[in-house]
Design a protein around this motif. Sequence first.
Motif, PDB file in Angstrom:
ATOM      1  N   ILE A 142       9.633  -4.802   3.701  1.00  0.00           N
ATOM      2  CA  ILE A 142       8.398  -4.505   3.112  1.00  0.00           C
ATOM      3  C   ILE A 142       7.649  -3.218   3.813  1.00  0.00           C
ATOM      4  CG2 ILE A 142       6.179  -5.531   2.183  1.00  0.00           C
ATOM      5  CD1 ILE A 142       6.989  -8.161   2.731  1.00  0.00           C
ATOM      6  N   VAL A 143       7.448  -2.155   2.926  1.00  0.00           N
ATOM      7  CA  VAL A 143       6.905  -0.927   3.628  1.00  0.00           C
ATOM      8  C   VAL A 143       5.482  -0.702   3.201  1.00  0.00           C
ATOM      9  CG1 VAL A 143       7.450   1.621   3.353  1.00  0.00           C
ATOM     10  CG2 VAL A 143       9.450  -0.158   3.207  1.00  0.00           C
ATOM     11  N   THR A 144       4.666  -0.391   4.285  1.00  0.00           N
ATOM     12  CA  THR A 144       3.499   0.106   4.143  1.00  0.00           C
ATOM     13  C   THR A 144       3.067   1.081   4.871  1.00  0.00           C
ATOM     14  OG1 THR A 144       2.611  -1.587   6.015  1.00  0.00           O
ATOM     15  CG2 THR A 144       2.527  -2.479   3.800  1.00  0.00           C
ATOM     16  N   ALA A 145       4.090   1.726   5.851  1.00  0.00           N
ATOM     17  CA  ALA A 145       3.917   2.863   6.477  1.00  0.00           C
ATOM     18  C   ALA A 145       3.618   4.157   5.973  1.00  0.00           C
ATOM     19  CB  ALA A 145       5.526   3.197   7.089  1.00  0.00           C
ATOM     20  N   GLY A 146       2.449   4.535   6.357  1.00  0.00           N
ATOM     21  CA  GLY A 146       1.778   5.765   5.742  1.00  0.00           C
ATOM     22  C   GLY A 146       0.304   5.763   5.927  1.00  0.00           C
ATOM     23  N   VAL A 147      -0.467   6.482   5.112  1.00  0.00           N
ATOM     24  CA  VAL A 147      -2.011   6.602   5.334  1.00  0.00           C
ATOM     25  C   VAL A 147      -2.520   5.856   3.858  1.00  0.00           C
ATOM     26  CG1 VAL A 147      -3.515   8.317   5.201  1.00  0.00           C
ATOM     27  CG2 VAL A 147      -1.441   8.900   6.586  1.00  0.00           C
ATOM     28  N   PRO A 148      -3.666   5.515   4.086  1.00  0.00           N
ATOM     29  CA  PRO A 148      -4.410   4.953   2.964  1.00  0.00           C
ATOM     30  C   PRO A 148      -5.562   5.905   2.792  1.00  0.00           C
ATOM     31  CG  PRO A 148      -5.418   3.737   5.123  1.00  0.00           C
ATOM     32  CD  PRO A 148      -4.190   4.725   5.314  1.00  0.00           C
ATOM     33  N   ARG A 149      -6.099   5.835   1.623  1.00  0.00           N
ATOM     34  CA  ARG A 149      -7.338   6.691   1.141  1.00  0.00           C
ATOM     35  C   ARG A 149      -8.328   6.414   1.673  1.00  0.00           C
ATOM     36  NH1 ARG A 149      -8.915   5.790  -5.175  1.00  0.00           N
ATOM     37  NH2 ARG A 149      -8.313   3.453  -5.536  1.00  0.00           N
ATOM     38  N   LYS A 150      -9.588   7.317   1.689  1.00  0.00           N
ATOM     39  CA  LYS A 150     -10.955   7.068   2.190  1.00  0.00           C
ATOM     40  C   LYS A 150     -11.791   7.409   1.010  1.00  0.00           C
ATOM     41  CE  LYS A 150     -10.636   7.087   6.904  1.00  0.00           C
ATOM     42  NZ  LYS A 150      -9.569   8.087   7.594  1.00  0.00           N
ATOM     43  N   PRO A 151     -13.251   6.836   0.892  1.00  0.00           N
ATOM     44  CA  PRO A 151     -13.991   7.230  -0.196  1.00  0.00           C
ATOM     45  C   PRO A 151     -13.757   8.824  -0.689  1.00  0.00           C
ATOM     46  CG  PRO A 151     -15.027   5.804   1.472  1.00  0.00           C
ATOM     47  CD  PRO A 151     -13.803   6.242   1.992  1.00  0.00           C
ATOM     48  N   GLY A 152     -13.878   8.831  -1.890  1.00  0.00           N
ATOM     49  CA  GLY A 152     -13.853  10.349  -2.463  1.00  0.00           C
ATOM     50  C   GLY A 152     -12.373  10.864  -2.741  1.00  0.00           C
ATOM     51  N   MET A 153     -11.243   9.916  -2.196  1.00  0.00           N
ATOM     52  CA  MET A 153      -9.984  10.667  -2.631  1.00  0.00           C
ATOM     53  C   MET A 153      -9.448   9.544  -3.562  1.00  0.00           C
ATOM     54  SD  MET A 153      -8.532  10.398   1.506  1.00  0.00           S
ATOM     55  CE  MET A 153      -7.012  11.115   1.043  1.00  0.00           C
ATOM     56  N   SER A 154      -8.387  10.141  -4.293  1.00  0.00           N
ATOM     57  CA  SER A 154      -7.650   9.432  -5.198  1.00  0.00           C
ATOM     58  C   SER A 154      -6.471   9.056  -4.448  1.00  0.00           C
ATOM     59  CB  SER A 154      -7.036  10.055  -6.453  1.00  0.00           C
ATOM     60  OG  SER A 154      -6.197  10.588  -6.407  1.00  0.00           O
ATOM     61  N   ARG A 155      -5.674   8.066  -4.974  1.00  0.00           N
ATOM     62  CA  ARG A 155      -4.167   7.667  -4.459  1.00  0.00           C
ATOM     63  C   ARG A 155      -3.404   8.855  -4.347  1.00  0.00           C
ATOM     64  NH1 ARG A 155      -5.830   3.282  -8.080  1.00  0.00           N
ATOM     65  NH2 ARG A 155      -5.861   1.479  -6.996  1.00  0.00           N
ATOM     66  N   ASP A 156      -3.607   9.721  -5.418  1.00  0.00           N
ATOM     67  CA  ASP A 156      -2.637  10.734  -5.417  1.00  0.00           C
ATOM     68  C   ASP A 156      -2.859  11.854  -4.340  1.00  0.00           C
ATOM     69  OD1 ASP A 156      -2.205   9.293  -7.935  1.00  0.00           O
ATOM     70  OD2 ASP A 156      -2.769  10.750  -9.185  1.00  0.00           O
ATOM     71  N   ASP A 157      -3.967  11.719  -3.675  1.00  0.00           N
ATOM     72  CA  ASP A 157      -4.156  12.835  -2.590  1.00  0.00           C
ATOM     73  C   ASP A 157      -3.398  12.519  -1.604  1.00  0.00           C
ATOM     74  OD1 ASP A 157      -6.268  13.957  -4.281  1.00  0.00           O
ATOM     75  OD2 ASP A 157      -7.626  12.926  -3.199  1.00  0.00           O
ATOM     76  N   LEU A 158      -2.539  11.391  -1.454  1.00  0.00           N
ATOM     77  CA  LEU A 158      -1.660  10.748  -0.213  1.00  0.00           C
ATOM     78  C   LEU A 158      -0.416  11.264  -0.596  1.00  0.00           C
ATOM     79  CD1 LEU A 158      -3.256   7.205  -0.200  1.00  0.00           C
ATOM     80  CD2 LEU A 158      -3.927   9.119   1.276  1.00  0.00           C
ATOM     81  N   LEU A 159      -0.202  11.809  -1.772  1.00  0.00           N
ATOM     82  CA  LEU A 159       1.290  12.130  -2.132  1.00  0.00           C
ATOM     83  C   LEU A 159       2.137  12.842  -0.857  1.00  0.00           C
ATOM     84  CD1 LEU A 159       2.907  12.411  -5.305  1.00  0.00           C
ATOM     85  CD2 LEU A 159       3.391  14.188  -3.987  1.00  0.00           C
ATOM     86  N   GLY A 160       1.542  14.168  -0.508  1.00  0.00           N
ATOM     87  CA  GLY A 160       2.405  15.187   0.440  1.00  0.00           C
ATOM     88  C   GLY A 160       2.521  14.394   1.733  1.00  0.00           C
ATOM     89  N   ILE A 161       1.664  13.671   2.482  1.00  0.00           N
ATOM     90  CA  ILE A 161       1.650  13.052   3.647  1.00  0.00           C
ATOM     91  C   ILE A 161       2.848  11.989   3.551  1.00  0.00           C
ATOM     92  CG2 ILE A 161      -0.432  11.959   3.442  1.00  0.00           C
ATOM     93  CD1 ILE A 161      -0.784  12.507   6.411  1.00  0.00           C
ATOM     94  N   ASN A 162       2.237  10.904   2.629  1.00  0.00           N
ATOM     95  CA  ASN A 162       3.258  10.093   2.581  1.00  0.00           C
ATOM     96  C   ASN A 162       4.648   9.998   2.022  1.00  0.00           C
ATOM     97  OD1 ASN A 162       1.297   8.316   3.626  1.00  0.00           O
ATOM     98  ND2 ASN A 162       0.420   7.179   1.702  1.00  0.00           N
ATOM     99  N   LEU A 163       4.846  11.003   1.402  1.00  0.00           N
ATOM    100  CA  LEU A 163       6.403  11.275   0.969  1.00  0.00           C
ATOM    101  C   LEU A 163       7.083  11.541   2.380  1.00  0.00           C
ATOM    102  CD1 LEU A 163       8.476  11.983  -1.261  1.00  0.00           C
ATOM    103  CD2 LEU A 163       7.448  14.340  -1.217  1.00  0.00           C
ATOM    104  N   LYS A 164       6.486  12.411   3.103  1.00  0.00           N
ATOM    105  CA  LYS A 164       7.244  12.681   4.565  1.00  0.00           C
ATOM    106  C   LYS A 164       7.648  11.323   5.075  1.00  0.00           C
ATOM    107  CE  LYS A 164       5.603  17.235   5.660  1.00  0.00           C
ATOM    108  NZ  LYS A 164       4.040  17.311   5.099  1.00  0.00           N
ATOM    109  N   VAL A 165       6.641  10.479   5.274  1.00  0.00           N
ATOM    110  CA  VAL A 165       6.890   9.011   5.736  1.00  0.00           C
ATOM    111  C   VAL A 165       7.822   8.283   5.090  1.00  0.00           C
ATOM    112  CG1 VAL A 165       5.661   7.084   6.108  1.00  0.00           C
ATOM    113  CG2 VAL A 165       4.600   8.852   6.626  1.00  0.00           C
ATOM    114  N   MET A 166       8.139   8.498   3.636  1.00  0.00           N
ATOM    115  CA  MET A 166       8.946   7.740   2.879  1.00  0.00           C
ATOM    116  C   MET A 166      10.474   8.118   3.326  1.00  0.00           C
ATOM    117  SD  MET A 166       7.736   5.316   1.116  1.00  0.00           S
ATOM    118  CE  MET A 166       6.628   5.397   2.497  1.00  0.00           C
ATOM    119  N   LYS A 167      10.351   9.571   3.505  1.00  0.00           N
ATOM    120  CA  LYS A 167      11.824   9.943   4.128  1.00  0.00           C
ATOM    121  C   LYS A 167      12.349   9.371   5.473  1.00  0.00           C
ATOM    122  CE  LYS A 167      14.030  14.376   4.645  1.00  0.00           C
ATOM    123  NZ  LYS A 167      14.687  15.162   3.244  1.00  0.00           N
ATOM    124  N   ALA A 168      11.661   9.251   6.195  1.00  0.00           N
ATOM    125  CA  ALA A 168      11.920   8.492   7.353  1.00  0.00           C
ATOM    126  C   ALA A 168      12.235   7.169   7.254  1.00  0.00           C
ATOM    127  CB  ALA A 168      10.611   8.894   8.636  1.00  0.00           C
TER     128      ALA A 168
END
Length: 320
Positions: free
Chosen positions: A76-102
Amino acid sequence: MARPKIALIGAGQIGGTLAHLAAIKELGDIILFDIAEGTPQGKALDIAQSGPSEGFDAVMKGANSYADIAGADVCIVTAGVPRKPGMSRDDLLGINLKVMKAVGEGIKQHAPNAFVICITNPLDAMVWALREFSGLPHEKVVGMAGVLDSARFRHFLSLEFDVSMRDVTAFVLGGHGDTMVPLTRYSTVAGIPLPDLITMGWTTQEKLDAIVQRTRDGGAEIVGLLKTGSAYYAPATSAIEMAESYLKDQKRLLPCAAWVDGAFGLKGMYVGVPTVIGAKGIERIVDIKLNPTEQVMFDKSVEAVKGLVEACKGIDPTLA
Ligand SMILES: NC(=O)c1ccc[n+]([C@@H]2O[C@H](COP(=O)([O-])OP(=O)(O)OC[C@H]3O[C@@H](n4cnc5c(N)ncnc54)[C@H](O)[C@@H]3O)[C@@H](O)[C@H]2O)c1
Ligand SMILES: O=C(O)C[C@H](O)C(=O)O
């Protein structure tokens, strides 16, 4: 018979909650993996020490090496970064994509036979990328979102009708974002569809519309309250429901972000649809008929997911 091995990739808020739930439900032995040194080890030890009071038997281990997830039955994969107020989930795409690769490469090397449940956001694009990076069969890689979104819808409906949440069923399909599609026609109280409950005077269309919108905003409502991160109790419970269905071959019919190739008129993409989860992974996609209004909402959500997948390909050319 040996206990199943459950690897939790990411030992943050959801990862820790998953470990505790999996232990209490005795789903198997648990590896908590994270890149942060000490975090998975500390959480594993803490949870293990709840065993005597809870009365569960499970080996609980924290790890910083992928070698420790070797042979996992479920990841079960939860590695990565969660959003903070004012962000959309899509703002996490770049950073979490690198995590998905690893993570994808780690699973490919050490746990190629696992049933993989992705939770990391933006969910539909991340589960697609994780599948690409891991190379596992599509039916063994799935995203968790619909169970959570439907649980939120069920909770809000139970408050409106003053009935047990257990007697409320709901289906939320589409992508896990602002365009998600709570299907009122396929949601019920003890089998009575929501439109009939309006006719019976239990609620009004206006109140139902407000509940649908609150469901769509359910993640952001909690992010706004917590301020430091996003929801984790209900997300963990939702993923455990999916993992349990796989491990026990329960064949639960749950809304999940699954690989859809043919059903719903879609050609090969991950998006939230009704699925049956059993020992083979995603065993069936239930191709329910949408009416024209629902279809318009679903198509919009599908387009939003496709846009995020294209953005992933733009960031990482190996995905193109
Ligand atoms: N799909 C859903 O319905 C849903 C629901 C809630 C949260 N989420 C998402 O789940 C993710 C995790 O949420 P959380 O609250 O547990 O966050 P968190 O910050 O508490 O935990 C994330 C963990 O990932 C670890 N991590 C970061 N990079 C890593 C890497 N390369 N390898 C291994 N571990 C790594 C961090 O050290 C951290 O411990 C977020 O992206 C969040 O948006 C999705
Ligand atoms: O809202 C978030 O960012 C986390 C998650 O997707 C949720 O719906 O709770």
